[in-house]
Write a protein that holds these residues in place. Structure first.
Motif, PDB file in Angstrom:
ATOM      1  N   MET A 104      45.361  27.431  38.198  1.00  0.00           N
ATOM      2  CA  MET A 104      46.041  27.770  38.438  1.00  0.00           C
ATOM      3  C   MET A 104      47.780  27.617  38.247  1.00  0.00           C
ATOM      4  N   GLU A 105      47.901  26.544  38.570  1.00  0.00           N
ATOM      5  CA  GLU A 105      49.191  25.783  38.388  1.00  0.00           C
ATOM      6  C   GLU A 105      49.520  25.531  36.652  1.00  0.00           C
ATOM      7  N   GLY A 113      45.896  36.475  36.728  1.00  0.00           N
ATOM      8  CA  GLY A 113      46.048  36.516  37.885  1.00  0.00           C
ATOM      9  C   GLY A 113      45.161  36.541  38.264  1.00  0.00           C
ATOM     10  N   CYS A 114      44.378  36.614  38.734  1.00  0.00           N
ATOM     11  CA  CYS A 114      42.947  35.776  39.172  1.00  0.00           C
ATOM     12  C   CYS A 114      41.638  35.261  38.123  1.00  0.00           C
ATOM     13  N   ILE A 115      41.108  34.859  39.381  1.00  0.00           N
ATOM     14  CA  ILE A 115      39.897  33.738  38.966  1.00  0.00           C
ATOM     15  C   ILE A 115      38.607  33.149  39.901  1.00  0.00           C
ATOM     16  N   ASP A 177      34.536  35.361  46.013  1.00  0.00           N
ATOM     17  CA  ASP A 177      35.979  34.598  45.779  1.00  0.00           C
ATOM     18  C   ASP A 177      36.904  34.322  45.096  1.00  0.00           C
ATOM     19  N   MET A 178      37.494  35.523  45.095  1.00  0.00           N
ATOM     20  CA  MET A 178      38.771  35.751  44.706  1.00  0.00           C
ATOM     21  C   MET A 178      40.033  35.401  44.648  1.00  0.00           C
ATOM     22  N   PHE A 179      40.327  34.369  43.954  1.00  0.00           N
ATOM     23  CA  PHE A 179      41.468  33.736  44.132  1.00  0.00           C
ATOM     24  C   PHE A 179      43.066  34.304  43.385  1.00  0.00           C
ATOM     25  N   LYS A 214      44.843  38.224  32.978  1.00  0.00           N
ATOM     26  CA  LYS A 214      43.923  37.910  32.624  1.00  0.00           C
ATOM     27  C   LYS A 214      43.223  37.518  34.312  1.00  0.00           C
ATOM     28  N   ARG A 215      41.439  37.759  34.046  1.00  0.00           N
ATOM     29  CA  ARG A 215      40.607  37.166  34.967  1.00  0.00           C
ATOM     30  C   ARG A 215      39.953  35.982  34.206  1.00  0.00           C
TER      31      ARG A 215
END
Length: 301
Positions: A104-105, A113-115, A177-179, A214-215
């Protein structure tokens, strides 16, 4: 604080303990915190957590209002830049949280938004990790397939084997597992608490899509998902899942699609009742109760 890991516990204290142990053994290179929301579990479960799991922020809900509502109770206590909504029935096999954070960084300009990652089962085979938004024609096809299978007395076929793939954009990351980037939650809003269980991640990520977050599914993090940690009747589980889909169509689909799907479900339930006259898999009381629940879109809670 880099990451806030949020769990929702409902009588899964042993699974939670194992998951947290795996996090502490595998995670390094960043600052994280552990937040556990208890969804009105038994006194035994709550006592076990208080006595055996240290170093957590523990929040007790007086009632079980569902998975999304439980996570929402944890969000105000989260200090992290990222929120990691993680099921209790998971085990981390590597420094997964750091890998999520680094991804994400490194891609912070891409409006992600979510991975999530390619989850694996206890046999280390890739299992359900992502999917698509609920669509009417897909649901019609699936219902017809199920009805045909019941008429012909065929067992459900085993799912096709899945392999760990590439990094790619997807529609929906499974809720296990939503990051999530916290700012994305701030913009699209938290979980919709009208979804007691199931489809809440579809709803949240559909709202992300509408404002261009985005996901993505990524490789690297290795997480076992045991699935089905909280004890519940399989018939009731299917009931709740179906009602959640009806709610989803009512909220996000055109009125015609919503009415078509609701009619499809009610037709399918009548079919089940007819089949059970001969098969007696479920009682008439169970089936008619389910019929009333879907018609009114209320859960047996």
């Amino acid at each position: 604080m880099d990451v806030s890991v949020i769990f929702v516990n409902y009588n899964t204290e042993r699974l939670l303990q194992n998951c947290i142990q795996s996090i502490r053994e595998q995670t390094n290179g960043l600052n994280y915190e552990l937040i556990v929301v208890d969804n009105a579990s038994s006194e035994i479960s709550v006592k076990f957590i208080r006595e055996n799991i240290e170093g957590i922020t523990f929040i007790e809900s007086k009632e079980n209002r569902g998975f999304g509502a439980g996570n929402n109770l944890g969000i105000p206590h989260a200090r992290g830049k990222y929120l990691f909504f993680l099921n209790c029935d998971t085990i981390l096999l590597n420094n997964a949280i750091k890998q999520f954070y680094d991804f994400m960084e490194e891609h912070k300009t891409e409006h992600i938004g979510c991975i999530g990652t390619y989850l694996i089962d206890k046999n280390l085979k890739v299992t359900n990790s992502y999917g698509g938004f609920h669509r009417l024609f897909r649901e019609i096809f699936n219902r017809i397939k199920k009805m045909t299978r019941k008429i012909l007395r065929r067992k459900k076929s085993s799912p096709a084997s899945t392999t760990r793939g590439e990094i790619k954009e997807v529609e929906v990351i499974v809720g296990a597992d939503m990051f999530v980037y916290k700012n994305a939650i701030s913009e699209c809003g938290p979980f919709d608490e009208s979804f007691f269980l199931y489809s809440e991640e579809n709803d949240l990520q559909f709202r992300m899509k509408k404002i261009n977050w985005k996901r993505m599914i990524i490789t690297g993090p290795k997480i076992i998902h045991l699935e089905g940690g909280s004890p519940q009747n399989a018939f009731r589980k299917w009931n709740i899942s179906t009602v959640s889909k009806i709610k989803y169509f009512r909220k996000h689909a055109f009125i015609l699609s919503y009415l078509c799907y609701k009619t499809l479900v009610l037709t399918y339930i009548l079919f089940m009742i007819f089949m059970d006259i001969f098969r007696k898999k479920h009682t008439m009381k169970e089936n008619t109760g389910f019929l009333k629940m879907c018609a009114s879109e209320k859960y047996f809670v």
